[in-house]
Design a protein around this motif. Structure first.
Motif, PDB file in Angstrom:
ATOM      1  N   PRO A  87      -0.691 -66.355 -25.294  1.00 51.98           N
ATOM      2  CA  PRO A  87      -0.667 -65.625 -24.022  1.00 51.98           C
ATOM      3  C   PRO A  87      -1.646 -66.264 -23.029  1.00 51.98           C
ATOM      4  O   PRO A  87      -2.710 -66.740 -23.394  1.00 51.98           O
ATOM      5  CB  PRO A  87      -1.106 -64.213 -24.398  1.00 51.98           C
ATOM      6  CG  PRO A  87      -1.803 -64.356 -25.695  1.00 51.98           C
ATOM      7  CD  PRO A  87      -1.250 -65.570 -26.379  1.00 51.98           C
ATOM      8  N   SER A  88      -1.265 -66.218 -21.797  1.00 51.30           N
ATOM      9  CA  SER A  88      -2.112 -66.772 -20.740  1.00 51.30           C
ATOM     10  C   SER A  88      -3.193 -65.751 -20.389  1.00 51.30           C
ATOM     11  O   SER A  88      -2.929 -64.554 -20.247  1.00 51.30           O
ATOM     12  CB  SER A  88      -1.259 -67.074 -19.518  1.00 51.30           C
ATOM     13  OG  SER A  88      -2.091 -67.475 -18.460  1.00 51.30           O
ATOM     14  N   LEU A  89      -4.406 -66.224 -20.253  1.00 57.86           N
ATOM     15  CA  LEU A  89      -5.525 -65.341 -19.911  1.00 57.86           C
ATOM     16  C   LEU A  89      -5.700 -65.188 -18.397  1.00 57.86           C
ATOM     17  O   LEU A  89      -6.494 -64.364 -17.943  1.00 57.86           O
ATOM     18  CB  LEU A  89      -6.815 -65.873 -20.519  1.00 57.86           C
ATOM     19  CG  LEU A  89      -6.879 -65.838 -22.051  1.00 57.86           C
ATOM     20  CD1 LEU A  89      -8.201 -66.417 -22.512  1.00 57.86           C
ATOM     21  CD2 LEU A  89      -6.703 -64.441 -22.567  1.00 57.86           C
ATOM     22  N   THR A  90      -4.977 -65.945 -17.629  1.00 63.29           N
ATOM     23  CA  THR A  90      -5.142 -65.917 -16.175  1.00 63.29           C
ATOM     24  C   THR A  90      -4.877 -64.532 -15.578  1.00 63.29           C
ATOM     25  O   THR A  90      -5.690 -64.062 -14.765  1.00 63.29           O
ATOM     26  CB  THR A  90      -4.227 -66.969 -15.524  1.00 63.29           C
ATOM     27  OG1 THR A  90      -4.513 -68.239 -16.107  1.00 63.29           O
ATOM     28  CG2 THR A  90      -4.450 -67.016 -14.034  1.00 63.29           C
ATOM     29  N   PRO A  91      -3.796 -63.817 -15.923  1.00 68.04           N
ATOM     30  CA  PRO A  91      -3.608 -62.483 -15.337  1.00 68.04           C
ATOM     31  C   PRO A  91      -4.720 -61.506 -15.711  1.00 68.04           C
ATOM     32  O   PRO A  91      -5.143 -60.698 -14.883  1.00 68.04           O
ATOM     33  CB  PRO A  91      -2.274 -62.016 -15.912  1.00 68.04           C
ATOM     34  CG  PRO A  91      -1.571 -63.261 -16.318  1.00 68.04           C
ATOM     35  CD  PRO A  91      -2.644 -64.226 -16.715  1.00 68.04           C
ATOM     36  N   MET A  92      -5.228 -61.596 -16.943  1.00 66.30           N
ATOM     37  CA  MET A  92      -6.306 -60.691 -17.350  1.00 66.30           C
ATOM     38  C   MET A  92      -7.580 -60.987 -16.556  1.00 66.30           C
ATOM     39  O   MET A  92      -8.288 -60.073 -16.120  1.00 66.30           O
ATOM     40  CB  MET A  92      -6.574 -60.819 -18.850  1.00 66.30           C
ATOM     41  CG  MET A  92      -7.602 -59.810 -19.334  1.00 66.30           C
ATOM     42  SD  MET A  92      -7.900 -59.877 -21.088  1.00 66.30           S
ATOM     43  CE  MET A  92      -8.763 -61.408 -21.230  1.00 66.30           C
ATOM     44  N   ILE A  93      -7.876 -62.252 -16.345  1.00 69.18           N
ATOM     45  CA  ILE A  93      -9.065 -62.623 -15.574  1.00 69.18           C
ATOM     46  C   ILE A  93      -8.910 -62.158 -14.130  1.00 69.18           C
ATOM     47  O   ILE A  93      -9.863 -61.658 -13.519  1.00 69.18           O
ATOM     48  CB  ILE A  93      -9.298 -64.137 -15.661  1.00 69.18           C
ATOM     49  CG1 ILE A  93      -9.695 -64.516 -17.089  1.00 69.18           C
ATOM     50  CG2 ILE A  93     -10.365 -64.588 -14.674  1.00 69.18           C
ATOM     51  CD1 ILE A  93      -9.735 -65.996 -17.352  1.00 69.18           C
ATOM     52  N   ASP A  94      -7.703 -62.282 -13.576  1.00 66.06           N
ATOM     53  CA  ASP A  94      -7.457 -61.801 -12.216  1.00 66.06           C
ATOM     54  C   ASP A  94      -7.706 -60.302 -12.102  1.00 66.06           C
ATOM     55  O   ASP A  94      -8.322 -59.833 -11.135  1.00 66.06           O
ATOM     56  CB  ASP A  94      -6.024 -62.118 -11.786  1.00 66.06           C
ATOM     57  CG  ASP A  94      -5.813 -63.601 -11.536  1.00 66.06           C
ATOM     58  OD1 ASP A  94      -6.821 -64.319 -11.403  1.00 66.06           O
ATOM     59  OD2 ASP A  94      -4.639 -64.020 -11.477  1.00 66.06           O
ATOM     60  N   VAL A  95      -7.243 -59.544 -13.080  1.00 69.81           N
ATOM     61  CA  VAL A  95      -7.437 -58.090 -13.058  1.00 69.81           C
ATOM     62  C   VAL A  95      -8.913 -57.747 -13.160  1.00 69.81           C
ATOM     63  O   VAL A  95      -9.416 -56.870 -12.454  1.00 69.81           O
ATOM     64  CB  VAL A  95      -6.621 -57.423 -14.184  1.00 69.81           C
ATOM     65  CG1 VAL A  95      -7.016 -55.972 -14.364  1.00 69.81           C
ATOM     66  CG2 VAL A  95      -5.139 -57.546 -13.909  1.00 69.81           C
ATOM     67  N   VAL A  96      -9.649 -58.452 -14.012  1.00 71.90           N
ATOM     68  CA  VAL A  96     -11.086 -58.182 -14.155  1.00 71.90           C
ATOM     69  C   VAL A  96     -11.804 -58.467 -12.841  1.00 71.90           C
ATOM     70  O   VAL A  96     -12.656 -57.687 -12.401  1.00 71.90           O
ATOM     71  CB  VAL A  96     -11.672 -59.019 -15.312  1.00 71.90           C
ATOM     72  CG1 VAL A  96     -13.192 -58.976 -15.298  1.00 71.90           C
ATOM     73  CG2 VAL A  96     -11.149 -58.518 -16.642  1.00 71.90           C
TER      74      VAL A  96
END
Length: 131
Positions: free
Chosen positions: A14-23
Motif C-alpha cells: 500500500p502507498s503511504l502517500t495518502p496517509m501522510i497527506d491526511v496526517v
C-alpha cells in the motif's frame, strides 16, 4: 500465442502517500483551530442578598447600560469619559461601582464596560438587578 502464467503472487504494497497527506491536513487543521491568545477573566460580583436592608454609603456611582449608551447617575456619559467622570466620585479605587443593565443590552456591551473599568484600575464593579 500462448502466455505463460506465473504461480508467483505479486504482493502489492500500500502507498503511504495518502496517509501522510491526511496526517498533514489534520496537523494544519489543529494548528489553525488552536487559540494562541491568552484568555482573560473578569471578576463580576453580584450584590449580596443581605445588602437589601443595608443602606448604600458614599456618593452615588450607578452606571446604567442601555441600548442607547451609558448613563452615570442618570446623566448620559460617553464610554470614553466614563472612568474620568467616575474618578471624581471616588475617594479610593477600591470603592464599589454599581452597574445595572437594562433590557436590550447585549452581554458583549456589559463585558466591554467591565473590562474597561478593570483596565482603568476600578475592579470593584457590582452588578445590580435592573428595574
Amino acid at each position: 500465442m500462448h502466455l505463460a502464467r506465473s504461480n508467483r503472487k505479486v504482493r502489492l504494497r500500500p502507498s503511504l502517500t495518502p496517509m501522510i497527506d491526511v496526517v498533514f491536513l489534520l496537523m494544519v487543521f489543529f494548528m489553525l483551530a488552536a487559540q494562541y491568545s491568552r484568555e482573560t477573566t473578569l471578576s463580576v460580583h453580584a450584590a449580596p442578598r443581605s445588602a437589601e436592608n443595608t443602606p448604600y454609603v458614599g456618593p452615588p456611582r450607578l452606571v446604567d447600560v442601555t441600548p442607547q449608551g451609558f448613563l452615570l447617575n442618570g446623566v448620559t456619559t460617553p464610554f470614553a469619559q466614563l472612568t474620568e467622570q467616575l474618578s471624581f466620585l471616588m475617594s479610593d479605587p477600591a470603592d464599589t461601582i454599581l452597574v445595572r443593565a437594562s433590557d436590550g443590552v447585549s452581554v458583549q456591551e456589559l463585558v466591554d464596560l467591565l473590562g474597561h473599568l478593570s483596565a482603568a484600575g476600578l475592579p470593584n464593579a457590582v452588578l445590580v438587578e435592573g428595574q
